[in-house]
Design an enzyme around this catalytic site. Structure first.
Site, PDB file in Angstrom:
ATOM      1  CG  ASP A 121      -2.020  -0.930   1.266  1.00 33.33           C
ATOM      2  OD1 ASP A 121      -2.362  -1.442   0.190  1.00 33.33           O
ATOM      3  OD2 ASP A 121      -2.587  -1.171   2.350  1.00 33.33           O
ATOM      4  CG  MET A 122       1.937   5.539  -1.816  1.00 31.20           C
ATOM      5  SD  MET A 122       3.696   5.168  -1.567  1.00 31.20           S
ATOM      6  CE  MET A 122       4.188   4.574  -3.190  1.00 31.20           C
ATOM      7  NE  ARG A 172      -4.769  -1.498  -4.139  1.00 33.37           N
ATOM      8  CZ  ARG A 172      -4.341  -1.827  -2.919  1.00 33.37           C
ATOM      9  NH1 ARG A 172      -3.885  -0.914  -2.089  1.00 33.37           N
ATOM     10  NH2 ARG A 172      -4.345  -3.087  -2.540  1.00 33.37           N
TER      11      ARG A 172
END
Ligand SMILES: Cc1cc2nc3c(=O)[nH]c(=O)nc-3n(C[C@H](O)[C@H](O)[C@H](O)COP(=O)(O)OP(=O)(O)OC[C@H]3O[C@@H](n4cnc5c(N)ncnc54)[C@H](O)[C@@H]3O)c2cc1C
Length: 301
Positions: A121-122, A172
Site C-alpha cells: 500500500d502507499m 494499483r
C-alpha cells in the site's frame, strides 16, 4: 457535503470510539483471522477476489512489526489451506518503515517468502521515496510477486510511472487518501480525476497490469472505456473496491464480466482505518453527529 457535515468530518477524531466502531463495522471484516477468512470465502463465492490487510500502521516497536509480519504469514497460510482467491496488502509503516528501512525490508521479505502476491500500500508522502525504493530493490532481487500502489493525487506520480516502467510493475492506481500540501499534490477533485486517467494511460502504455481502485462512477466508466479501447482481456486488468463500499455496483461490474478485487481489512487496530473511511463517506457525517449528540446527552449508545 454541507458546511456542518465537513466540520463534523474534521472533528471525527474527537468522536467517542464506540460511535466510530459502530458506524465503521461495515468496512472491517472483524477482529480475527477467522472472521477475515469467512468474509473472503463469501466474496469468492460471489465471484470476487480479495486482498487482505492486517490492520496496524505507524507502529513504533520492533516486536510489534514482527507480530504484524507473523499475522501476515498466518493469513497466507489460511489462504493456502482454504484455497482462497486472495492476496495480501501491507503498509510499510506496519512493517517498521518508521523505525528502519532494513527492518521493514526484512519483514516484507518474510512475507514474500510464502510465494503469494503481495501489494505494498502507499501511505503519506513522507514514505513515498522509501516505499518505491523498497519496491525497486525487491523486484531487482527477483521478487516478481510484488506490486505497488500509486496515488493520482500526487503531482510526482506520472514521473514515478516513467521511472518504474522498466520493471513493468503491477500497480494499483487510486486517488490517494492522505491530504497533502498543494506544492506536491492536486487538491481540486477534478484535477485528481484528470491525473488518475493520465496515470492510467501511462501505466497501460507501459504494459503494466493495473488494479483500478475507485468507487467514483465517472472514473470507473472512463477507465473501462480505456481498457476496452486497448482491447485488453479479462485477465489483463482488475477493478478494486474497499469492503463495505458500493457493494451493489461491485456486483454489477462482476456480472458484466470484469474481475473485481475487494480490500478486506481485519484486526484489533481498527481505529485509524475506520476514521479515514468515515471521513470519505459523504452520507455519514450527519448520522454520526446525531449519534454522538445522543450519546453525549445520554440518549442511546
Ligand atoms: C482497493 C483500494 C485500495 C486502496 N489503497 C490505497 C492506498 O494504498 N493508498 C491510498 O492513499 N489510498 C488507497 N485507497 C483509497 C483511495 O485513494 C481513495 O481515498 C478512496 O478510494 C476514495 O476515492 P474514490 O476514488 O473511491 O472516490 P470518492 O470520490 O472518494 O468516492 C466516490 C463515491 O464512492 C462512494 N464512497 C467512497 N468512499 C466511501 C465510503 N467510505 N463509504 C461509503 N461510500 C463511499 C461515494 O458514493 C462517493 O461519492 C484505496 C482504495 C481502494 C478502493
Amino acid at each position: 457535503m454541507s458546511l456542518l457535515d465537513s466540520a463534523i468530518v474534521r472533528l471525527l477524531p474527537a468522536v467517542p470510539k464506540p460511535v466510530v466502531q459502530r458506524f465503521s463495522a461495515r468496512y472491517i471484516a472483524g477482529a480475527t483471522l477467522a472472521e477475515a477468512v469467512a468474509v473472503v470465502c463469501e466474496l469468492n463465492a460471489g465471484g470476487k477476489m480479495a486482498t487482505v490487510d492486517v490492520l496496524g500502521e505507524e507502529i513504533t516497536r520492533e516486536d510489534e512489526t514482527r507480530g504484524i509480519a507473523q499475522a501476515y504469514r498466518d493469513v497466507l497460510a489460511a489462504i493456502e489451506k482454504e484455497s482462497l482467491d486472495s492476496n495480501v496488502s501491507i503498509k510499510p509503516t506496519a512493517l517498521g518503515l518508521g523505525l528502519s528501512y532494513e527492518l521493514c525490508r526484512e519483514n516484507l521479505l518474510d512475507i514474500l517468502g510464502a510465494g503469494n502476491f503481495v501489494r505494498i500500500d502507499m501511505e503519506d508522502s513522507t514514505t513515498t521515496d522509501e516505499t518505491l525504493r523498497l519496491y525497486r530493490e525487491l523486484r531487482e532481487d527477483g521478487h516478481d510477486n510484488l506490486g505497488v500502489v500509486l496515488q493520482a493525487r500526487l503531482r510526482r506520480t506520472t514521473d514515478d510511472i516513467a521511472a518504474l516502467a522498466d520493471l513493468r510493475p503491477s500497480v494499483r492506481i487510486c486517488k490517494g487518501i492522505y491530504l497533502e500540501p498543494a506544492a506536491i499534490a492536486f487538491t481540486d477533485p477534478e484535477a485528481i480525476r484528470v491525473n488518475f486517467l493520465a496515470c492510467l494511460d501511462a501505466l497501460l502504455d507501459a504494459g503494466c497490469y493495473v488494479g483500478v481502485a475507485t468507487h467514483d462512477e465517472w472514473l470507473i466508466g472512463e477507465s473501462l472505456a480505456r481498457v476496452s479501447q486497448r482491447g485488453l482481456g479479462r485477465e489483463e486488468y482488475e477493478l478494486q473496491m474497499l469492503l463495505g463500499v458500493r457493494e451493489e455496483r461491485r456486483d454489477e461490474l462482476v456480472a458484466e464480466g470484469h474481475r473485481q478485487r475487494v480490500y478486506v481489512p481485519y484486526g484489533e487496530q481498527w481505529y485509524e482505518y475506520s476514521v479515514r473511511r468515515l471521513q470519505e463517506n459523504p452520507a455519514m457525517a450527519g448520522t454520526i453527529a446525531r449519534a454522538t449528540a445522543a450519546r453525549l446527552l445520554g440518549r442511546g449508545s
